[in-house]
Scaffold this active site. Structure first.
Site, PDB file in Angstrom:
ATOM      1  N   THR A  55      -6.017  15.732  42.445  1.00 20.09           N
ATOM      2  CA  THR A  55      -5.555  16.141  41.110  1.00 20.09           C
ATOM      3  C   THR A  55      -4.682  15.077  40.444  1.00 20.09           C
ATOM      4  OG1 THR A  55      -3.649  17.315  42.035  1.00 20.09           O
ATOM      5  CG2 THR A  55      -5.658  18.598  41.629  1.00 20.09           C
ATOM      6  N   LEU A 100      -3.400  25.501  44.458  1.00 18.55           N
ATOM      7  CA  LEU A 100      -2.736  24.876  45.599  1.00 18.55           C
ATOM      8  C   LEU A 100      -3.704  23.837  46.157  1.00 18.55           C
ATOM      9  CD1 LEU A 100      -0.493  24.565  47.662  1.00 18.55           C
ATOM     10  CD2 LEU A 100      -1.414  26.500  48.907  1.00 18.55           C
ATOM     11  N   GLU A 101      -3.300  22.567  46.117  1.00 17.68           N
ATOM     12  CA  GLU A 101      -4.166  21.488  46.615  1.00 17.68           C
ATOM     13  C   GLU A 101      -3.802  21.250  48.077  1.00 17.68           C
ATOM     14  OE1 GLU A 101      -3.527  17.793  44.600  1.00 17.68           O
ATOM     15  OE2 GLU A 101      -5.547  17.060  44.989  1.00 17.68           O
ATOM     16  N   VAL A 102      -4.714  21.598  48.950  1.00 13.02           N
ATOM     17  CA  VAL A 102      -4.470  21.457  50.387  1.00 13.02           C
ATOM     18  C   VAL A 102      -5.035  20.114  50.828  1.00 13.02           C
ATOM     19  CG1 VAL A 102      -4.908  22.451  52.668  1.00 13.02           C
ATOM     20  CG2 VAL A 102      -4.636  23.953  50.675  1.00 13.02           C
TER      21      VAL A 102
END
Lengths: 720, 400
Positions: free
Chosen positions: A504, A466-468
């Site tokens: 990403t 999960l890219e926060v």
């Protein structure tokens, strides 16, 4: 403070109970190994002691393995292969002495025993294992790039045969008690509270004990060597499988196979143990083991425990989640959240679309059901938590709303405002966008401090990352809450700052675009794809492009140009290839084909038309060069993200590259790759490629300065 | 000094399975029978023979402990005759001829008997184990893939379709059947007899005369599964421009697994005078090379071209080519390399039809092409075989 409680009973049976005071589980540290060694020597010399039972004082667990932290710094301390081999010899020595001292040792395995823990019990003459399903045994060292260096590669095959032992060590999989008994890894199963008494009973009736391999005339069950019946399958076939699965980047599986083959043929187990220690030394002193341990275990472990969550805020939890957009991403988010016990309101423009989104959960979990990994009850419960609707009013009470609608600013603005009109004042709004900068989207929000990016990966139920994304105005409290939600969703979060493509997507684009550039240069398409696999990428760039679709990529390019972004964010090198593919109608897998043809029946194959539109150059480049190019361009972009402050934590950059975009695990991640090849070499590679292929490879002043000073992304431990 | 071929014999090739006619004959018997035939039909004083050199590729168990020397004893050769067993994989028997020829040319021996033996039904291929396939460090470093993968890789690189390779196989069957019918082999094939003297086999039994394309099309590719399991990936490491390996080889277009033995009588001019035997051909020259081990089977072309160059000859100087049909793609690639055609290559069929008894084939196909040169009254032949681990051996003979 000793970790061992030793008592000797009236029959002269010693009970050694391992109970580390420092940790919740008995990690087999060097200190514990030394303690055990000293204890075994003492017990062996003590005439009143007739036999020994070994167990753990920790309920539910025996020994989970060695201390990875002990191993990780080995490479960075400059440990040589010989030194690393010596460390294996030490543990081997403790176990070998125990098994050959002439007194019977029985292991009462009251809980899970993995790695060195299992190896310790293999040196005992008898093993009783708890029958609890969580009392698993196994030798998982391969997963950290090592091999079982406490005698596992020599004892397990001598116990159960090479053919059965080898796959267990090559996969590292845990084995449940029933199977452990069936395979012959243990002698007996018993309820956890009876293992000690059963072990003791065996010791009493077996005053003389010798391992099978120490008895004259012993033969390894199933035979050994190249002429054994299993040899072709296990070795010939096995070696090819290693190349297929790992390319040439991961030395552990081959080392395991070699230690087993060479050690099993040698007549004596002592020779086998020496062979094992040499291969162990090779692995531990190598960089791949360090990379795997550092990124995939230690740093991922920290990320999973929300190590970067701002500590000053109290723990929060989402009980009611709003998901806007019931497409693939929205449906996936709803599915995972529902399974985590969260009530979900799944909203789309039409009831039909919302219902389809909810149905996705049923379908996805039905697949899991067919594998026996879930019950119908749990599926029904999850579905019961999802409300599919078109009505924004249902968002009342949601602590978090995630929008996963079209990648259009207008659509996103509209849903943001509709949702915020109903959401609680304190709630957080998150966007699942993969490219549109969060700060820009936050302008549509009435509460930009509570606006954040939560970039999930597809398929959401399987991809752990999960890219926060922290926008300009996102508050630390919002970040803390977002991390808490990541924990609920059992995702591995990384924290990045705002920018086009965040982290990403930005790095991923360089991979697929480099494939397109190679094609335009006249490199054979099959060579491009194979070079990627050689690097350890799971899928080639051309195949990956078809998955993303040229159609979507072209849209992104046009949007970037329309937004007036810097030239480098408009994918300038690949744009001509994209444009050509679009003109040819080759828009991606979903649109009837892209770089590949996707026949109805049968595997996909490279579109024969490529040769016409991207003519092959007469001299093809070396596959190894292409492999390095693909690894380099992604690492360079990651370094740029680090330089620009998009990522501020090397561990997050590495975890994100591996879990989000398939950067090869053996590298430890895109920044770890730079440390692995050495930054001087890396910058030299960049400059070579810049001259040959284009300025996109040109290293920045900042990066070159780091190369001058030899600065690493992970500093070496300071000398003591 | 020159080395001459005075005579050659071979057994028929029996099916290399439990139901094969030669399954009941031990390999030492097969070898002894060809050695005896050489002696008996030439009324040879075996004391004039200095060495027996036999190829054998699985020299273990029944084929262990130097079958060359032991077969000489079993055949009742003079006890002064030494013996050795050699292994250059599939090229062994041709290598044995070359080695024998070299001894004679160098003046170090006046006469030798070279040949080979392999009972694949009694001692399976691969019985000897070995590090190449099964020692992980070696298998890894050498990029090992089974020979069928190499053959399919050749077909992929050269663009041979399944129909192409099957067509070659059909023609091999047709030619071999025709040659047998016409008695082209009758001078040199000796019947194999059992312990009570009855004939157990007098014809190659692997042949399937009348094989059609349709027959072959029914067979499944033999190497698709091993390819999928990992060997295609190994091949793609060596040949990274290959998108996927096209698996075209089957049991029907690859050499048959068979039992057999062969022997060739080689000597110098003085030997001919001493025995009154007439030399049939001279061994003009020979060569072996190493080639890329993963694709394994591409050596014959380069090896033969190098040999011809060294001998100052061109491919046009060769009347007949004889190349072992390990897999159809092998002779097809060879013909491209040498710019020769089916018209002068394997004119009487090959191992696809008749079978390939590993350690003996090299001597068998040399004999086959020598008989054909004599039948056509032509002069020069080149014999070649690919061999495992990337090797090839070639020999040029010239009729006297």
């Amino acid at each position: 403070m000793t970790a061992l409680n030793i008592t000797v009973d009236g029959d002269g049976i010693a009970l050694v109970s391992i109970d580390s005071s420092e940790r919740p589980m008995n990690v087999l540290t060097e200190a514990l190994q030394a303690e055990l060694g000293a204890a075994f020597e003492k017990l062996a010399a003590d005439e009143t002691v007739k036999g020994v039972v070994l167990t753990s004082g920790k309920p539910g667990s025996f020994i989970p393995g060695a201390d990875l932290k002990d191993f990780v710094s080995a490479h960075d301390r400059g440990m040589s292969a010989a030194e690393a081999a010596a460390s294996s010899r030490k543990l081997q020595g403790v176990i070998r002495h125990m098994e050959s001292c002439g007194k019977p040792f029985a292991a009462a395995i009251n809980g899970l025993a993995l790695g060195g823990g299992l190896e310790l019990t293999l040196g005992c003459h008898y093993r009783v294992l708890s029958d609890h399903p969580k009392a698993v045994v196994g030798l998982p060292e391969v997963t950290v790039g090592l091999l079982p260096g406490g005698g596992g590669t020599q004892r397990l095959p001598r116990l159960i045969g090479v053919a059965k032992a080898l796959p267990l060590m090559l996969t590292g999989r845990p084995v449940k008690p029933a199977e452990a008994l069936e395979l012959g890894i243990v002698h007996e199963l018993a309820p956890a509270d009876e293992v000690v008494s059963r072990a003791r009973a065996w010791v009493l009736t077996n005053p003389q004990a010798q391992q099978p391999w120490d008895v004259k005339g012993y033969k390894v069950p199933g035979g050994v060597g190249p002429q054994a019946a299993y040899a072709n399958q296990a070795f010939m076939g096995g070696v090819a499988q290693i190349r297929k699965q790992y390319s040439e980047n991961v030395p552990a599986p081959l080392a395991i196979m070699s230690a087993v083959y060479e050690g099993s043929i040698a007549g004596s187990i002592d020779t086998g143990l020496r062979i094992e220690s040499k291969y162990f030394g090779q692995l531990l002193s190598g960089v791949v083991a360090r990379n795997l341990m550092r990124t995939m275990f230690i740093n991922k472990g920290i990320a999973d425990k929300l190590g970067r969550r701002p500590k000053e805020f109290a723990k929060s939890a989402v009980t009611r989640l709003g998901v806007l957009g019931a497409g693939m991403m929205g449906a996936g988010i709803a599915c995972v959240a529902a399974q985590a016990g969260i009530e979900v309101v799944l909203i789309d423009a039409t009831q039909d679309a919302a219902d389809r989104g909810r149905a996705y959960t049923g379908k996805a979990l039905a697949r899991v059901l067919s594998k026996g990994a879930i019950t119908q009850e749990r599926i029904d419960a999850a579905l019961g938590r999802i409300t599919a609707t078109t009505d924004y009013a249902r968002l009342e009470g949601c602590e978090l709303v995630v929008e996963a609608v079209f990648e259009s600013r207008d659509v996103k603005r509209e849903v943001t405002q509709k949702a915020e009109a109903v959401m609680p004042q304190t709630a957080i709004f998150a966007s699942n966008t993969s490219t549109l900068p969060i700060s820009g989207l936050a302008q549509a929000s009435a509460r930009p401090k509570q606006f954040i990016g939560l970039h999930f990966f597809s398929p959401v139920d399987r991809m752990p990352l999960l890219e926060v994304i922290v926008g300009e105005q996102t508050s630390q409290e919002t970040l803390a809450k977002a991390m808490d939600f990541a924990g609920q969703m059992k995702k591995t979060p990384i924290v990045v700052n705002d920018g086009p493509g965040f982290y990403t997507t930005r790095v991923f684009s360089t991979f697929i675009d480099e494939g397109a550039c190679m094609l335009a240069e006249g490199v054979a398409p099959a060579l491009i794809e194979n070079a990627a696999k050689m690097a350890g990428m799971p899928v080639g760039p051309l195949a990956q492009y078809d998955e993303v679709s040229q159609e979507l990529s072209w849209k992104i390019v046009k949007q970037a140009r329309a937004d007036g972004l810097e030239a480098r964010f408009t994918r300038p090198d690949a744009a001509p290839v994209l444009e050509k593919m679009m003109a040819l109608g080759r828009k991606g897998r979903r649109f009837g084909g892209g770089f590949y043809e996707f026949p109805e029946n049968g595997k996909k194959f490279l579109w024969p038309g490529l040769a016409k539109h991207f003519p092959l150059r007469p001299a093809q480049p070396d596959a190894h060069e292409l492999r390095t190019r693909l690894l380099t361009i992604q690492a360079l972009e990651a370094a740029r993200c680090y330089e620009e402050g998009i990522v501020t934590d090397a561990a997050d950059a590495d975890i994100g590259s591996i879990l989000g975009i398939g950067y090869p695990q053996w590298t430890g991640g895109a920044l770890s790759y730079i440390d692995t090849v050495g930054i001087e070499q890396f910058v030299a590679d960049c400059e070579r490629f810049a001259a040959q292929c284009g300025q996109r490879f040109a290293p920045s002043v900042w990066l070159k300065a780091r190369a001058e000073s030899g600065e690493r992304f992970y500093p070496l431990p300071k000398a003591a | 000094m020159e080395a001459f071929i005075y005579d050659h014999v071979r057994t028929p090739r029996g099916r290399g399975r439990p139901d094969g006619a030669l399954n009941e004959i031990t390999p030492i018997q097969l070898a002894a029978q060809v050695l005896s035939a050489i002696r008996d039909r030439n009324q040879l004083d075996t004391a004039l023979v200095e060495d027996v050199i036999l190829g054998c590729v699985s020299p273990v168990g029944e084929q262990g402990a130097n079958v060359g020397r032991v077969a000489a004893i079993a055949a009742g050769y003079a006890e002064s005759v030494a013996g050795q067993q050699i292994n250059r994989f599939c090229a062994s028997a041709l290598e044995a001829v070359n080695l024998g020829g070299a001894l004679v040319k160098a003046g170090e021996a006046a006469a030798v008997v070279s040949g080979g033996v392999e009972s694949m039904s009694r001692v399976k291929m691969g019985s000897d184990g070995g590090p190449w396939y099964n020692d992980p460090q070696t298998t890894w470093r050498s990029y090992y893939a089974p020979q069928g993968i190499g053959a399919d890789l050749i077909a992929t690189l050269d663009g041979y379709s399944r129909e192409d390779v099957d067509s070659f196989a059909v023609e091999s069957q047709r030619r071999a059947a025709h040659a047998w019918e016409q008695g082209y082999f009758s001078r040199s094939v000796i019947p194999v007899r059992d312990v009570i003297g009855e004939v157990v086999l007098d014809r190659d039994e692997h042949l399937r005369p009348g094989t059609s394309l349709a027959d072959l099309a029914r067979l499944k590719p033999a190497f698709a599964m091993p390819g999928e399991q990992g060997f295609d990936a190994v091949a793609q490491f060596r040949y990274p421009a290959v998108e996927s390996v096209n698996h075209v080889h089957t049991g029907g277009n690859a050499s048959g697994i068979v039992d057999g033995a062969a022997a060739v009588l080689i000597g110098n001019e003085a030997f001919g005078k001493a025995t009154g035997l007439k030399p049939r051909a001279r061994i003009k020259g020979f060569r072996s090379i190493g080639s890329e081990p993963t694709i394994m089977l591409t050596g014959p072309g380069p090896c033969s071209l190098q040999l011809l160059r060294r001998l100052g000859m061109s491919n046009k100087d060769i009347d007949l080519y004889e190349i072992n049909e390990a897999f159809a793609a092998v002779p097809m690639r060879f013909m491209r390399d040498l710019d020769c055609t089916p018209e002068n290559t394997n004119v009487n069929g090959g191992a696809i039809a008749m079978g390939h008894p590993l350690g003996a084939t090299g001597a068998m196909i040399l004999g086959t092409v020598l008989d054909e040169l004599e039948r056509r009254d032509q002069s020069t032949a080149l014999i070649t075989l690919c061999a495992a681990a990337g090797m090839a051996t070639s020999t040029v003979i010239e009729r006297i």
